[in-house]
Design a protein around this motif. Sequence first.
Motif, PDB file in Angstrom:
ATOM      1  N   LYS A 177       3.795  -4.841   5.609  1.00  0.00           N
ATOM      2  CA  LYS A 177       3.846  -5.412   4.251  1.00  0.00           C
ATOM      3  C   LYS A 177       4.845  -4.648   3.394  1.00  0.00           C
ATOM      4  CE  LYS A 177       1.184  -5.952  -0.016  1.00  0.00           C
ATOM      5  NZ  LYS A 177       2.061  -7.033  -0.522  1.00  0.00           N
ATOM      6  N   SER A 178       4.858  -3.319   3.537  1.00  0.00           N
ATOM      7  CA  SER A 178       5.811  -2.513   2.781  1.00  0.00           C
ATOM      8  C   SER A 178       7.243  -2.909   3.114  1.00  0.00           C
ATOM      9  CB  SER A 178       5.583  -1.031   3.087  1.00  0.00           C
ATOM     10  OG  SER A 178       6.551  -0.228   2.444  1.00  0.00           O
ATOM     11  N   ILE A 179       7.527  -3.107   4.398  1.00  0.00           N
ATOM     12  CA  ILE A 179       8.864  -3.529   4.819  1.00  0.00           C
ATOM     13  C   ILE A 179       9.170  -4.918   4.281  1.00  0.00           C
ATOM     14  CG2 ILE A 179      10.354  -4.015   6.797  1.00  0.00           C
ATOM     15  CD1 ILE A 179       8.496  -2.114   8.421  1.00  0.00           C
ATOM     16  N   ASN A 221       7.124 -10.913   8.864  1.00  0.00           N
ATOM     17  CA  ASN A 221       5.966 -11.625   8.322  1.00  0.00           C
ATOM     18  C   ASN A 221       5.207 -12.401   9.392  1.00  0.00           C
ATOM     19  OD1 ASN A 221       6.132 -10.933   5.465  1.00  0.00           O
ATOM     20  ND2 ASN A 221       8.034 -12.096   5.468  1.00  0.00           N
ATOM     21  N   SER A 222       5.925 -12.880  10.386  1.00  0.00           N
ATOM     22  CA  SER A 222       5.264 -13.580  11.498  1.00  0.00           C
ATOM     23  C   SER A 222       4.417 -12.619  12.315  1.00  0.00           C
ATOM     24  CB  SER A 222       6.311 -14.262  12.385  1.00  0.00           C
ATOM     25  OG  SER A 222       7.047 -15.229  11.655  1.00  0.00           O
ATOM     26  N   LEU A 223       4.918 -11.408  12.503  1.00  0.00           N
ATOM     27  CA  LEU A 223       4.138 -10.390  13.195  1.00  0.00           C
ATOM     28  C   LEU A 223       2.886 -10.046  12.396  1.00  0.00           C
ATOM     29  CD1 LEU A 223       3.920  -8.484  15.610  1.00  0.00           C
ATOM     30  CD2 LEU A 223       5.388  -6.856  14.368  1.00  0.00           C
ATOM     31  N   ARG A 224       2.993 -10.057  11.091  1.00  0.00           N
ATOM     32  CA  ARG A 224       1.806  -9.858  10.242  1.00  0.00           C
ATOM     33  C   ARG A 224       0.788 -10.973  10.473  1.00  0.00           C
ATOM     34  NH1 ARG A 224       3.673  -9.772   4.265  1.00  0.00           N
ATOM     35  NH2 ARG A 224       1.523  -9.070   3.889  1.00  0.00           N
ATOM     36  N   LEU A 225       1.276 -12.205  10.566  1.00  0.00           N
ATOM     37  CA  LEU A 225       0.376 -13.326  10.844  1.00  0.00           C
ATOM     38  C   LEU A 225      -0.352 -13.120  12.164  1.00  0.00           C
ATOM     39  CD1 LEU A 225       2.306 -16.655  10.030  1.00  0.00           C
ATOM     40  CD2 LEU A 225       0.420 -15.653   8.751  1.00  0.00           C
ATOM     41  N   ARG A 226       0.403 -12.755  13.208  1.00  0.00           N
ATOM     42  CA  ARG A 226      -0.183 -12.575  14.539  1.00  0.00           C
ATOM     43  C   ARG A 226      -1.257 -11.490  14.515  1.00  0.00           C
ATOM     44  NH1 ARG A 226       3.734 -10.812  19.411  1.00  0.00           N
ATOM     45  NH2 ARG A 226       4.161 -13.063  19.548  1.00  0.00           N
ATOM     46  N   SER A 233     -11.883 -11.946  13.547  1.00  0.00           N
ATOM     47  CA  SER A 233     -13.331 -11.974  13.774  1.00  0.00           C
ATOM     48  C   SER A 233     -13.992 -10.632  13.488  1.00  0.00           C
ATOM     49  CB  SER A 233     -13.638 -12.392  15.215  1.00  0.00           C
ATOM     50  OG  SER A 233     -13.151 -11.427  16.130  1.00  0.00           O
ATOM     51  N   VAL A 234     -13.204  -9.563  13.409  1.00  0.00           N
ATOM     52  CA  VAL A 234     -13.791  -8.232  13.194  1.00  0.00           C
ATOM     53  C   VAL A 234     -13.397  -7.623  11.853  1.00  0.00           C
ATOM     54  CG1 VAL A 234     -14.113  -7.665  15.623  1.00  0.00           C
ATOM     55  CG2 VAL A 234     -11.893  -7.221  14.543  1.00  0.00           C
ATOM     56  N   ALA A 235     -12.327  -8.110  11.252  1.00  0.00           N
ATOM     57  CA  ALA A 235     -11.914  -7.659   9.924  1.00  0.00           C
ATOM     58  C   ALA A 235     -11.519  -8.898   9.121  1.00  0.00           C
ATOM     59  CB  ALA A 235     -10.751  -6.679  10.024  1.00  0.00           C
ATOM     60  N   PRO A 236     -12.478  -9.800   8.868  1.00  0.00           N
ATOM     61  CA  PRO A 236     -12.159 -11.105   8.264  1.00  0.00           C
ATOM     62  C   PRO A 236     -11.512 -11.018   6.887  1.00  0.00           C
ATOM     63  CG  PRO A 236     -14.536 -10.720   8.289  1.00  0.00           C
ATOM     64  CD  PRO A 236     -13.921  -9.665   9.140  1.00  0.00           C
ATOM     65  N   ALA A 237     -11.920 -10.057   6.069  1.00  0.00           N
ATOM     66  CA  ALA A 237     -11.355  -9.962   4.721  1.00  0.00           C
ATOM     67  C   ALA A 237      -9.875  -9.597   4.775  1.00  0.00           C
ATOM     68  CB  ALA A 237     -12.130  -8.928   3.904  1.00  0.00           C
ATOM     69  N   LEU A 238      -9.518  -8.623   5.609  1.00  0.00           N
ATOM     70  CA  LEU A 238      -8.118  -8.221   5.741  1.00  0.00           C
ATOM     71  C   LEU A 238      -7.294  -9.345   6.349  1.00  0.00           C
ATOM     72  CD1 LEU A 238      -5.856  -6.148   5.579  1.00  0.00           C
ATOM     73  CD2 LEU A 238      -6.637  -5.199   7.767  1.00  0.00           C
ATOM     74  N   ALA A 239      -7.832 -10.002   7.350  1.00  0.00           N
ATOM     75  CA  ALA A 239      -7.115 -11.115   7.980  1.00  0.00           C
ATOM     76  C   ALA A 239      -6.840 -12.225   6.977  1.00  0.00           C
ATOM     77  CB  ALA A 239      -7.912 -11.645   9.164  1.00  0.00           C
ATOM     78  N   LYS A 240      -7.864 -12.611   6.248  1.00  0.00           N
ATOM     79  CA  LYS A 240      -7.740 -13.710   5.287  1.00  0.00           C
ATOM     80  C   LYS A 240      -6.742 -13.372   4.177  1.00  0.00           C
ATOM     81  CE  LYS A 240     -10.720 -16.829   2.554  1.00  0.00           C
ATOM     82  NZ  LYS A 240     -10.128 -16.705   1.194  1.00  0.00           N
ATOM     83  N   SER A 241      -6.844 -12.178   3.609  1.00  0.00           N
ATOM     84  CA  SER A 241      -5.956 -11.807   2.505  1.00  0.00           C
ATOM     85  C   SER A 241      -4.503 -11.714   2.972  1.00  0.00           C
ATOM     86  CB  SER A 241      -6.404 -10.483   1.881  1.00  0.00           C
ATOM     87  OG  SER A 241      -6.325  -9.419   2.823  1.00  0.00           O
ATOM     88  N   THR A 242      -4.302 -11.220   4.178  1.00  0.00           N
ATOM     89  CA  THR A 242      -2.936 -11.093   4.711  1.00  0.00           C
ATOM     90  C   THR A 242      -2.316 -12.460   4.944  1.00  0.00           C
ATOM     91  OG1 THR A 242      -3.488  -8.994   5.802  1.00  0.00           O
ATOM     92  CG2 THR A 242      -1.544 -10.174   6.599  1.00  0.00           C
ATOM     93  N   ILE A 243      -3.054 -13.331   5.622  1.00  0.00           N
ATOM     94  CA  ILE A 243      -2.518 -14.651   5.949  1.00  0.00           C
ATOM     95  C   ILE A 243      -2.329 -15.494   4.696  1.00  0.00           C
ATOM     96  CG2 ILE A 243      -3.038 -16.819   7.153  1.00  0.00           C
ATOM     97  CD1 ILE A 243      -4.365 -15.084   9.343  1.00  0.00           C
TER      98      ILE A 243
END
Length: 503
Positions: A177-179, A221-226, A233-243
């Motif tokens: 994200k910083s990059i 950004n695509s790598l962030r999506l992946r 399923s194990v860190a849903p809040a981080l996944a959702k906010s990132t995507i």
Amino acid sequence: MNTFIKKLKYTPLLAVLLVTGCTKNFEKINTDPDALNNVPPQNMLVNVMRNAGDQFGGDVDGYGTFAGYIVKIQYPDNLSGLIPTNNTYGNRWAACYYNITQMKDMLKKTDATAEGYKNTRAIARIWNNYMWSYLLDGWGDIPYSEAFKGRPDDGSVLKAKYDKQEDIFPAVLADLKSIADELAAGIGTDETLEYDIIYGPKNSGQDNVKLQMLKWQKFCNSLRLRMAMRISSVAPALAKSTIEEIAGNKTKYPIIETNAENCQMVYPGTLPYMEPWYKSGINGNRINNWGMFDIFIDHLNETKDPRIASIAQKNNAGKYVGFVNGSLTNPSPSTSISWIGLHYINNPAGAVPFYRACESYYTLAEAALSGYNVGISAKDAYEKAVALSMEDNDVAASDVATYLAGAGKFDGTKDRIYWDMWVALFKENFEAWSLYRRTGIPSTNYPSKIQNSATPHTDQPWRLPYPNNEYLYNTDNVTAAAAGTVDYNWGKRLWWAKDNGKK
């Protein structure tokens, strides 16, 4: 092409071990007078990219078998290679850490002139995070925070601890994200040209640099999506906010959306720089060593998937026929089953894919079904993903429409996304293996029927074996990290992996 080859011939000079001398003349005695003392940053960049292509692009029957695509037919696999060694999987571990080491060294050398190497440094940082993602998906817990502190001025940590996956994933996502934010704020003026053998332009000029760096921005950004979807399923809040952050602002956070933007390494096409599958299968005359996995061909036949013509060859009877993983007998003749399709193996100037555009849309489709706000419906994202994959396989538009109206029709389930994504990831075998471990698709997947392991297994490997060097030189830390594993590759699943009931 010639420029590419000329640059690569210097890469052995970059593999330098930094050690502490035991005599006052050690450095003088052990210095090669013909070697480069200060390697240009762009040379270091091309070296790590070439290394990644060679190490990760040549896999056929390793991850290709784990993913349910390809089986050995001349020498059936008994899983005997899944032990701690410094070959195959150990080499890939070493390649990741080597590449990160090289890029960290390059970043350190350019600290004082960072603005002048802004683009080169951004590419290096993105590539480092790709290497971290590979290590995380292959081995799980890995040396991270102490991995590069061996030098006296870095702390003299010679036996690095293993950090938890659940701690490393957020750190890697934060760095990406910083990059991404830095690239969104503006790029540099430095040119890498063909030293960037993934996106580098052949001609100089700031317009070409902008296009090049936009593609790197999209891969970032695509790598962030992946990675975010990997841990959904194990860190849903981080996944959702990132995507949602990425999908909600594609101007700031653009992603790979067309096949022209695919992150892949295209080879010159002449020895020794041929696409790895061609080099081994066609030039090395080993194409008859591999057959198509029966579950893969069965699925493609049942769904009348038009990509089958690219993925596989017809047998000697003009049919697509798969083969058993770990058969006690060879097919007779070997042409009685389907081999790897010529679209994927018969081009010396072919490509090693690291990320394809269709993956972006499969991810957005899954995110939409999960209730994320991604600005596109699951159905539209899924159909866009299918269309991109079909285009990448040279499938006619009419055949795409027929497939989407038939077995490939979106039915509102994640399984439909996963099954189609599995087909689309062919040749990205490592990523397809990760998809299987996360989702359980293909549910028909199974390990070799002949196994040389203490415990009979009903599933493909869950992880890779830690390399033998770790057991030799970092014994306590690797032993602790491997606790709970069975036969080195099963037993303890990776943090984000699904328990599919198999063992």
